[in-house]
Design a protein around this motif. Structure first.
Motif, PDB file in Angstrom:
ATOM      1  N   ASN A 195       0.852  -1.186   0.000  1.00  0.00           N
ATOM      2  CA  ASN A 195       0.000   0.000   0.000  1.00  0.00           C
ATOM      3  C   ASN A 195       0.887   1.234   0.000  1.00  0.00           C
ATOM      4  O   ASN A 195       1.806   1.337   0.819  1.00  0.00           O
ATOM      5  N   LEU A 196       0.620   2.174  -0.888  1.00  0.00           N
ATOM      6  CA  LEU A 196       1.399   3.419  -0.936  1.00  0.00           C
ATOM      7  C   LEU A 196       0.913   4.441   0.081  1.00  0.00           C
ATOM      8  O   LEU A 196       1.598   5.420   0.355  1.00  0.00           O
ATOM      9  N   ARG A 197      -0.266   4.230   0.625  1.00  0.00           N
ATOM     10  CA  ARG A 197      -0.847   5.182   1.567  1.00  0.00           C
ATOM     11  C   ARG A 197      -0.552   4.748   2.999  1.00  0.00           C
ATOM     12  O   ARG A 197      -0.448   3.562   3.291  1.00  0.00           O
ATOM     13  N   MET A 198      -0.431   5.703   3.913  1.00  0.00           N
ATOM     14  CA  MET A 198      -0.314   5.391   5.325  1.00  0.00           C
ATOM     15  C   MET A 198      -1.715   5.313   5.920  1.00  0.00           C
ATOM     16  O   MET A 198      -2.449   6.298   5.945  1.00  0.00           O
ATOM     17  N   ASP A 199      -2.109   4.122   6.369  1.00  0.00           N
ATOM     18  CA  ASP A 199      -3.425   3.957   6.972  1.00  0.00           C
ATOM     19  C   ASP A 199      -3.400   2.758   7.911  1.00  0.00           C
ATOM     20  O   ASP A 199      -2.356   2.146   8.147  1.00  0.00           O
ATOM     21  N   ASP A 200      -4.558   2.415   8.456  1.00  0.00           N
ATOM     22  CA  ASP A 200      -4.656   1.335   9.439  1.00  0.00           C
ATOM     23  C   ASP A 200      -5.236   0.056   8.857  1.00  0.00           C
ATOM     24  O   ASP A 200      -5.654  -0.834   9.604  1.00  0.00           O
ATOM     25  N   LEU A 201      -5.270  -0.057   7.533  1.00  0.00           N
ATOM     26  CA  LEU A 201      -5.906  -1.197   6.878  1.00  0.00           C
ATOM     27  C   LEU A 201      -4.873  -2.224   6.421  1.00  0.00           C
ATOM     28  O   LEU A 201      -4.053  -1.928   5.541  1.00  0.00           O
TER      29      LEU A 201
END
Length: 467
Positions: free
Chosen positions: A195-201
Motif C-alpha cells: 500500500n502506498l498510503r499510510m493507513d490502518d488497513l
C-alpha cells in the motif's frame, strides 16, 4: 414525393452501415455513458453478493448471477466451464499486539495472508527481527532468526509513477516471505501491507509454502502501513520487544467452481476468437469492487455495447469471467487448456484487472507488427483522453493463451489510488465512480471493435483514414 422519401431512407441506411471508425467509437461511448449497465451490475455483485473468494458461497452466487445476466443479453451462447479451485477460509478475525514489557501492549492491525496456516490455538508470541529483503534475512542466518518472527518491512517505492511497478518491486516478500524465513528457523512472518498510503488497513494477498511439509509451515500475516511504521520505530528503541498474533485460517480440500462464458458468434470468421474478461473471484475483506468486480462488469458490458451500437462482429467475441485468479489462476489455466484441446484460434484477448478508475489506455503483449497496427488507432482514442499505448504486460488470466500470433492486452486505468484499496477491507462499491467505470467499458469495447473489424494483420495509416 414517396419516391424521394424512399431514396432518402435508402441513402440514410447506407450511411449508417458505412460509418467511419471515429463515428462508431462515438456511438459506443455515448451508449456506455447514457445507457450503461456496468454500474448496476457491480452494485448487485458488490452489495447483494459481496466478497467472492474462490470456493466460497459468494463465488458460487456470483457465477449464477453473471450467467443469468449474460443470458438476458440474448447472446448466441452462454455456458459454465467447470474448474477445480482451492478453498481457503479465514475464520475468526485476527488479533495482534506489540508487547514492550509484561502486561504493557499496543494493539495493531493485521490480517492473515491467503493460503497461510493458523497460529497455535492460543496464538503465537515471539521476538521480532526486521528485514527489508531476502539478502538481509540471509545475512542474519539461523543465529539471528531462529525462534523469532520475521518482519518484512520493504515499502512500495513511492517515486515510481507506475504503481504496478512499485507493487512488483516488493510483492515477493509477501508471496515468498514464509518460504525464505522457514529456512532459518523463523516461527512466523509479518509483512508490511502492499500500500502506498499510510493507513490502518491491512492488505491480504496470496502467499506460498512451495514444497515445505505441512508440519513445517509457519503463519503469515500482513500488517497495516501505520502499524508497520510503529513496529519498526519500537524495534529501533528496543529489539527485545515481542509480537503476538492469533489467526484461525484453514486450507480445505479443492472444490468445483466455474468460469462463466458468453459469446456472440462471428458472422464471417466464427472460428476466430476475441475474448474480453476479468476475474470473478475476490478476496474476502471487502466486496472486491475494484479487484475485480469492475473488470467483470466492464467485460460483460462490452458484448452488450456491441449489440446496442448495432455492431455485428465478424469474429466470435467472448466474455470470460475467470474464477480463482487471486489464489491459484485455475480459471485462466483451465480456459487456455480447453481452448488448446479444441484447437481454437484466439487472435486477441483483453483483460481488465487494474481497477475501475479513469481509463488511460492499454498495455500490449504482442509482435512489433501487431503493435504498429495498434499505434495507428491511437488518434481514434484521443477525443476520450486515452493516450497510453505501450508494450508490456496484459493480464494474469489471459496470459496462459500466449502464442507468437495472439495479441494480449490489459486495460490500464489511472493507478494512483488503486493500491489504497487493493486486497483491503475498503475495496467496496462506494469507492467506484460510475462515470469512470463506464468510460472503461466503452474504451474496451472500442478496442475490441477495431480488432474485430481489422483482425491482427498490420494496416497502414492511410487505410485507417479511409475507413
Amino acid at each position: 414525393m414517396k419516391r424521394i422519401l424512399l431514396i432518402l431512407i435508402v441513402i440514410s441506411t447506407s450511411i449508417g452501415y458505412s460509418q467511419t471508425d471515429a463515428e462508431v467509437l462515438r456511438t459506443i461511448y455515448t451508449q456506455s455513458l447514457t445507457n450503461g449497465k456496468s454500474y448496476d451490475w457491480l452494485n448487485h455483485l458488490s452489495n447483494q453478493i459481496g466478497s467472492r473468494l474462490s470456493g466460497s458461497l459468494g463465488a458460487e452466487r456470483a457465477v449464477a448471477y453473471t450467467k443469468e445476466e449474460l443470458e438476458a443479453l440474448g447472446l448466441d451462447k452462454v455456458w459454465l466451464q467447470p474448474v477445480m479451485v482451492p478453498k481457503w477460509v479465514r475464520g475468526a478475525k485476527e488479533f495482534a499486539f506489540i508487547e514492550t514489557e509484561p502486561g504493557k501492549t499496543t494493539n495493531v492491525n493485521i490480517c492473515a495472508l491467503g493460503g497461510s496456516v493458523a497460529t497455535p490455538a492460543l496464538g503465537l508470541k515471539a521476538q521480532v527481527v526486521e528485514v527489508h529483503n531476502f539478502q538481509e534475512l540471509e545475512a542474519l542466518g539461523t543465529a539471528g532468526v531462529q525462534g523469532k518472527i520475521v518482519f518484512y518491512n520493504r515499502p512500495m517505492q513511492a517515486d515510481l509513477i507506475q504503481t504496478f511497478d512499485a507493487y512488483g518491486g516488493c510483492v515477493n516478500q509477501r508471496y515468498q516471505g514464509a518460504v525464505e524465513a522457514i529456512k532459518y528457523g523463523a516461527v512466523g512472518v509479518i509483512v508490511r501491507s502492499m500500500n502506498l498510503r499510510m493507513d490502518d488497513l491491512p492488505h491480504t494477498g496470496s502467499m506460498t509454502y512451495n514444497n515445505v511439509p505441512v508440519d513445517k509451515r509457519i503463519p503469515s500475516a500482513a500488517i497495516s502501513t501505520n502499524d508497520a511504521e510503529l513496529l519498526s520505530t519500537m524495534l529501533k528503541l528496543d529489539k527485545s520487544i515481542q509480537f503476538y498474533f492469533k489467526q484461525n485460517c484453514k486450507q480445505l480440500k479443492d472444490v468445483q467452481s466455474h468460469n462463466v462464458i458468453g459469446e456472440i458468434t462471428g458472422s464471417e470468421f466464427p472460428d476466430e476468437y476475441i475474448i474480453v474478461g476479468g476475474h470473478l473471484d475476490s478476496w474476502d475483506l471487502g466486496d472486491g469492487s475494484h479487484d475485480d468486480g469492475a473488470g467483470v462488469v466492464q467485460s460483460m458490458d462490452v458484448l452488450r455495447l456491441l449489440k446496442a451500437s448495432g455492431i455485428k462482429p465478424k469474429r466470435s467475441i467472448r466474455v470470460v469471467l475467470f474464477m480463482n485468479e487471486e489464489n491459484g489462476l485455475r480459471g485462466g489455466n483451465k480456459y487456455a487448456e480447453v481452448a488448446k484441446q479444441k484447437n481454437e484460434n484466439h487472435i486477441f484477448a483483453l483483460e481488465s484487472d487494474a481497477g475501475g478508475f479513469t481509463p488511460r489506455g492499454f498495455s500490449f503483449d504482442c509482435s512489433d507488427a501487431a503493435f504498429s497496427q495498434v499505434l495507428s488507432w491511437q488518434q481514434l482514442f484521443k477525443p476520450y483522453l486515452i493516450h497510453y499505448f505501450e508494450k508490456g504486460g496484459s493480464g494474469a488470466d489471459v496470459g496462459p493463451l500466449k502464442t507468437e500470433s495472439i495479441v494480449l492486452a490489459g486495460l490500464r486505468p489511472d493507478s494512483q489510488r488503486y493500491f489504497d484499496h487493493h486486497h483491503a477491507s475498503n475495496d467496496t462499491f462506494d469507492a467506484i465512480n460510475k462515470r469512470e467505470l463506464e468510460l472503461g467499458a466503452a474504451t474496451m469495447t472500442s478496442l475490441v471493435y477495431l480488432f474485430d473489424k481489422y483482425g491482427v494483420n498490420p494496416i497502414s495509416n492511410s487505410s485507417l483514414i479511409k475507413n
